[in-house]
Design a protein around this motif. Structure first.
Motif, mmCIF file in Angstrom:
data_model
loop_
_atom_site.group_PDB
_atom_site.id
_atom_site.type_symbol
_atom_site.label_atom_id
_atom_site.label_comp_id
_atom_site.label_asym_id
_atom_site.label_seq_id
_atom_site.Cartn_x
_atom_site.Cartn_y
_atom_site.Cartn_z
ATOM 1 N N MET A 22 54.746 40.088 122.780
ATOM 2 C CA MET A 22 55.206 38.891 123.471
ATOM 3 C C MET A 22 56.571 38.443 122.963
ATOM 4 N N ARG A 81 54.014 31.755 127.632
ATOM 5 C CA ARG A 81 54.225 33.083 127.051
ATOM 6 C C ARG A 81 55.467 33.750 127.642
ATOM 7 N N ASP A 82 56.558 32.980 127.686
ATOM 8 C CA ASP A 82 57.748 33.450 128.402
ATOM 9 C C ASP A 82 58.422 34.626 127.715
ATOM 10 N N SER A 113 56.783 27.083 131.567
ATOM 11 C CA SER A 113 56.977 28.321 130.814
ATOM 12 C C SER A 113 55.751 28.597 129.952
ATOM 13 N N CYS A 131 51.959 35.122 132.231
ATOM 14 C CA CYS A 131 53.165 34.616 131.574
ATOM 15 C C CYS A 131 54.129 34.137 132.645
ATOM 16 N N SER A 132 54.983 33.210 132.294
ATOM 17 C CA SER A 132 55.965 32.703 133.244
ATOM 18 C C SER A 132 57.097 32.039 132.494
ATOM 19 N N LEU A 169 57.268 37.405 127.371
ATOM 20 C CA LEU A 169 56.915 38.637 128.083
ATOM 21 C C LEU A 169 57.836 38.886 129.277
ATOM 22 N N CYS A 174 50.529 39.806 121.365
ATOM 23 C CA CYS A 174 49.472 39.050 122.020
ATOM 24 C C CYS A 174 48.410 40.008 122.548
#
Length: 552
Positions: free
Chosen positions: A515, A541-542, A539, A411-412, A544, A403
């Motif tokens: 990512m 881009r989890d 969530s 992200c999360s 990362l 990414c």
């Protein structure tokens, strides 16, 4: 009270002058009526002194909604605790004479946002813990969100259960604490009879407190709640059950008969009473102590996917009690116990600053080993890694995608666990190649990452299911390209099982990040993680978020 002439001259230090005006009330411009009748007291103060120490007092006296009452009523604090608070504000002196005063003062310090006083109170509570006080301290720590103290209390409860149960103070605990104790997998008991007897004594005391008949079975069951269902009756012998719980008013005849039939028959054809435990495994007796400095030499750092062990280098360091490239010796007491602790032995995983000390010992060993062990973000395929008293739940990478961050990349991931733990931090990957002069070059996935390092800049936080921030940290450091970095939160956070939490990271450096797509369910040691739970929008881009760092 009058003041001697030139008292300022005879009192050399600011703390001495502060003590003088506090005790004499000279120039006081506010009053507090503290406590409840018939123990209320009127105490005097100085707005400027109080506002200098506390943002709450600042808002109270100088904010847009300034307090108009005189005296100002403070009903929820005991006079002795408020006096101790004032003494700290005026003189920096803290006199914690008892466990009870420390609890009251800690509540007061939290209310008026005095974090250094909170820290001193929790240190005192930590050092003064005993089986008699462990349950009350646990309730206090839970109420005021002190996760390290909570776990310390649970450790004492689990390792000294017999002593905890035998204390009269156990009969005064809250029902939630009773359930928590009975839910523990590890308890220092010889038989579930001990838990049942404690539950029976507690229920009778609770009936008395509520004005109910302590001999009436309905009254006893009304106060015991679901604590009774946590007792593992099926681990008892028929004789133990018949001579003990079967004759108690806590169980009715149908329940006693059904339990006895299940104990007596291995085929278990008779249904257990609704909600009662069907667990046939006895509680595990916990280890008496966690490793001392000498014992730590036996602990290695192992990645489950690679099977690589780097215990050798760690053994050498710890056997000498010395950090790499350092002539200073590490004292085992200072490593395993917090400052000012009066305890000589530990039965609790060390707090965050201790974990960081231990991490420093192992870093050189990790750096000298293969990239399969924490060295390269691309090489770690996921699994459980234990480093001393910390655990790493490494998420397996299913598919690698990269990414581009052109400004800010957030992200999360939402997650939950199947047992209570303490989250310390996270691991995230670094960039896969360096961006020269902030210009973005096309990324070629078939080209290996450019070796080198850069300064990473990011922010990380941990939220509860309502989106409230539990802890956070800002991270700025020189990092290697194509590796994992460990981000430690400002404080460890107590995570309750089966509740949803969300960890998030915001990257502020331009560049390419690996990512990837990670597995959603992972087991680490005896803890089972589920990622991407709850609302799917939680969530982002989890991939990362590569690892959750925790202890328990």
């Amino acid at each position: 009270m009058g003041s001697p002439c030139d008292w300022q001259v005879t009192n050399q230090k600011v703390a001495q002058r502060g003590k003088h005006i506090l005790e004499t009330g000279q120039w006081s411009d506010c009053k507090f009526i503290v406590g409840q009748e018939p123990h209320q007291q009127i105490l005097e103060g100085h707005k400027l002194f109080l506002a200098m120490a506390s943002p709450v007092f600042e808002a109270m006296f100088y904010g847009g909604m300034a307090e108009k009452n005189d005296p100002i009523p403070i009903r929820d604090v005991q006079p002795e605790a408020f006096k101790a608070l004032l003494e700290y504000i005026y003189t920096d002196n803290i006199d914690l004479g008892s466990f009870e005063l420390a609890c009251e003062l800690c509540y007061c310090a939290k209310k008026y946002m005095l974090p250094f006083l909170v820290e001193e109170c929790t240190k005192f509570l930590w050092s003064d813990l005993s089986p008699k006080k462990a349950c009350r301290a646990y309730e206090f720590a839970k109420l005021f969100e002190e996760p390290v103290l909570m776990e310390k209390c649970l450790q004492i409860i689990c390792t000294k259960t017999n002593s905890v149960l035998s204390k009269p103070s156990f009969e005064e605990i809250e029902i939630g604490t009773l359930v928590t104790v009975f839910e523990q997998e590890e308890l220092e008991i010889n038989s579930e009879i001990e838990l049942f007897s404690a539950a029976e004594r507690w229920a009778r005391s609770e009936c008395v407190r509520k004005g109910l008949d302590p001999e009436d079975s309905k009254s006893l069951r009304s106060v015991i709640g679901n604590a009774l269902t946590k007792i593992r009756f099926l681990t008892l012998s028929p004789q133990e059950f018949a001579e003990g719980p079967a004759g108690s008013s806590l169980l009715n005849q149908d329940e006693a008969f059904a339990i006895l039939m299940n104990i007596s028959s291995s085929e278990r054809k008779w249904p257990m009473p609704e909600g009662f435990s069907t667990n046939v495994q006895s509680r595990v007796k916990p280890l008496k102590q966690h490793p001392t400095m000498g014992d730590l030499s036996a602990i290695g750092v192992v990645a489950s996917t690679s099977g690589a062990s780097v215990a050798g280098g760690l053994n050498n360091m710890l056997s000498d009690g010395q950090a790499p490239n350092s002539s200073s010796k590490l004292n085992s007491r200072s490593l395993l116990f917090p400052k000012n602790s009066s305890q000589d032995n530990s039965q609790w995983p060390a707090p965050q600053h201790v974990l960081e000390s231990f991490t420093n010992l192992t870093n050189s060993s990790l750096a000298n080993n293969s990239s399969n062990v924490m060295g390269s973000g691309a090489a770690v395929e996921g699994g459980a890694v234990r480093e001393g008293l910390k655990y790493y739940c490494l998420r397996s990478i299913v598919q690698q995608t990269d990414c581009l961050n052109t400004s800010v990349l957030d992200c999360s991931v939402a997650f939950n666990v199947d047992r209570n733990i303490c989250v310390i931090g996270v691991q995230v990957p670094t960039q896969v190649r360096i961006v020269q002069n902030q210009s973005i070059a096309p990324f070629d996935p078939f080209t290996s990452a450019v070796p080198g390092s850069y300064t990473e800049l990011l922010y990380a936080h941990l939220l509860d299911s309502d989106g409230s921030r539990l802890t956070y940290t800002h991270y700025t450091s020189r990092v290697n390209v194509d590796s994992l970095v460990e981000i430690t939160f400002n404080r460890p956070v107590y995570i309750q099982r089966n509740k949803v939490y969300r960890v998030g990271v915001v990257f502020n450096k331009v560049g390419w990040y690996p990512m990837g797509a990670c597995t959603q369910r992972m087991a680490c040691d005896s803890v089972f993680f589920s990622f991407g739970v709850g609302n799917s929008s939680d969530s982002v881009r989890d991939g990362l978020i590569r690892s959750i760092i925790f202890t328990y």
